[in-house]
Write a protein that holds these residues in place. Structure first.
Motif, mmCIF file in Angstrom:
data_model
loop_
_atom_site.group_PDB
_atom_site.id
_atom_site.type_symbol
_atom_site.label_atom_id
_atom_site.label_comp_id
_atom_site.label_asym_id
_atom_site.label_seq_id
_atom_site.Cartn_x
_atom_site.Cartn_y
_atom_site.Cartn_z
ATOM 1 N N MET A 24 -31.645 35.749 17.095
ATOM 2 C CA MET A 24 -31.698 34.562 16.389
ATOM 3 C C MET A 24 -30.516 33.719 16.450
ATOM 4 O O MET A 24 -29.473 34.235 16.734
ATOM 5 N N SER A 25 -30.637 32.374 16.500
ATOM 6 C CA SER A 25 -29.504 31.519 16.861
ATOM 7 C C SER A 25 -28.448 31.794 15.704
ATOM 8 O O SER A 25 -28.885 31.998 14.605
ATOM 9 N N ASP A 26 -27.422 31.497 16.040
ATOM 10 C CA ASP A 26 -26.096 31.531 14.820
ATOM 11 C C ASP A 26 -26.391 30.463 14.154
ATOM 12 O O ASP A 26 -25.995 29.117 14.721
ATOM 13 N N VAL A 27 -26.926 30.652 12.951
ATOM 14 C CA VAL A 27 -27.244 29.389 12.091
ATOM 15 C C VAL A 27 -25.874 28.714 11.586
ATOM 16 O O VAL A 27 -25.914 27.301 11.689
ATOM 17 N N ALA A 28 -25.159 29.165 11.337
ATOM 18 C CA ALA A 28 -23.817 28.739 10.883
ATOM 19 C C ALA A 28 -23.104 27.876 11.985
ATOM 20 O O ALA A 28 -22.605 26.799 11.910
ATOM 21 N N SER A 29 -23.216 28.407 13.189
ATOM 22 C CA SER A 29 -22.687 27.739 14.294
ATOM 23 C C SER A 29 -23.656 26.166 14.383
ATOM 24 O O SER A 29 -23.197 25.269 14.638
ATOM 25 N N LEU A 30 -24.844 26.534 14.387
ATOM 26 C CA LEU A 30 -25.930 25.342 14.652
ATOM 27 C C LEU A 30 -25.399 24.276 13.423
ATOM 28 O O LEU A 30 -25.291 23.109 13.919
ATOM 29 N N LEU A 31 -25.379 24.761 12.292
ATOM 30 C CA LEU A 31 -25.057 23.651 11.270
ATOM 31 C C LEU A 31 -23.598 23.187 11.729
ATOM 32 O O LEU A 31 -23.497 21.961 11.542
ATOM 33 N N GLU A 32 -22.461 23.741 12.025
ATOM 34 C CA GLU A 32 -21.146 23.155 12.303
ATOM 35 C C GLU A 32 -21.603 22.008 13.555
ATOM 36 O O GLU A 32 -20.840 21.109 13.556
ATOM 37 N N ARG A 33 -22.416 22.519 14.510
ATOM 38 C CA ARG A 33 -22.302 21.655 15.576
ATOM 39 C C ARG A 33 -23.105 20.271 14.982
ATOM 40 O O ARG A 33 -22.537 19.216 15.382
ATOM 41 N N ALA A 34 -24.077 20.508 14.476
ATOM 42 C CA ALA A 34 -25.056 19.350 13.828
ATOM 43 C C ALA A 34 -23.891 18.381 12.922
ATOM 44 O O ALA A 34 -23.665 17.363 13.268
ATOM 45 N N ARG A 35 -23.025 19.171 12.085
ATOM 46 C CA ARG A 35 -22.191 18.589 11.320
ATOM 47 C C ARG A 35 -20.947 17.900 12.152
ATOM 48 O O ARG A 35 -20.649 16.611 11.702
ATOM 49 N N ALA A 36 -20.450 18.322 13.228
ATOM 50 C CA ALA A 36 -19.611 17.610 14.149
ATOM 51 C C ALA A 36 -20.014 16.477 14.640
ATOM 52 O O ALA A 36 -19.472 15.288 14.967
ATOM 53 N N ALA A 37 -21.589 16.528 15.230
ATOM 54 C CA ALA A 37 -22.215 15.412 15.709
ATOM 55 C C ALA A 37 -22.741 14.233 14.829
ATOM 56 O O ALA A 37 -23.218 13.426 15.371
ATOM 57 N N GLY A 38 -22.533 14.617 13.441
ATOM 58 C CA GLY A 38 -22.985 13.602 12.480
ATOM 59 C C GLY A 38 -24.553 13.804 12.546
ATOM 60 O O GLY A 38 -25.218 12.601 12.191
ATOM 61 N N VAL A 39 -25.249 14.935 12.629
ATOM 62 C CA VAL A 39 -26.412 14.891 12.857
ATOM 63 C C VAL A 39 -27.044 15.752 11.668
ATOM 64 O O VAL A 39 -26.790 16.680 11.336
ATOM 65 N N ARG A 40 -28.197 14.960 10.878
ATOM 66 C CA ARG A 40 -28.744 15.463 9.921
ATOM 67 C C ARG A 40 -30.380 16.078 10.604
ATOM 68 O O ARG A 40 -30.896 15.440 11.239
#
Length: 159
Positions: free
Chosen positions: A1-17
């Motif tokens: 499974m994808s690292d969900v915390a990392s996914l969320l951090e990347r989205a947060r850094a990119a300003g993506v909801r």
């Protein structure tokens, strides 16, 4: 499974909801995302559209698309993802529709799952994965994990 915390951090850094549009997984992707504390600044909402009526009413999936291709199709997955993107203040949406089992048919076997990924300003992608007759629980878990991977890939491609 994808690292969900990392996914969320990347989205947060990119300003993506993010929004999810789920059928056979019944909200498992949204649950995996929101299991992480602080995810509310990234995860906007999840649509659980188990019935065709829900797909039409909540996501705007065309009745003609459902009639022509069936709920388990890349066409419906594409419209689900695009519908979530259009109906939520997000920049990224993932969709899942499939046959978790038990059962299925010769034309749509157990374990066939279609995914869509829609991102603002990009062409919507869709794909079908044949997980096989792993059993309902395993197909749903594999579908959740694959959707998380698709979200992570969409974030990587845009960075």
């Amino acid at each position: 499974m994808s690292d969900v915390a990392s996914l969320l951090e990347r989205a947060r850094a990119a300003g993506v909801r993010i929004a999810t549009a789920e059928s056979c997984t019944g909200g498992m992707v949204a649950a995996a995302l929101t299991d992480i504390a602080g995810s509310s600044d990234v995860v906007e909402r999840g649509f659980v559209t188990y019935s065709n009526t829900a797909k039409r009413e909540m996501l705007g999936v065309g009745a003609d698309t459902l009639d022509r291709f069936g709920a388990v199709s890349e066409q419906v997955a594409r419209e689900m993802a695009e519908g979530a993107l259009a109906r939520a203040p997000v920049q990224l949406a993932v969709s899942i529709t499939g046959i978790a089992g038990p059962g299925g048919s010769e034309h749509k076997p157990e374990g066939r799952v279609c995914f869509g990924v829609a991102r603002t300003g990009q062409v919507t992608r869709s794909e079908t994965v044949e997980f096989g007759a792993l059993g309902r629980k395993a197909v749903r878990a594999a579908s959740r994990d694959h959707a998380l991977t698709l979200l992570a890939q969409a974030l990587e491609q845009a960075s």
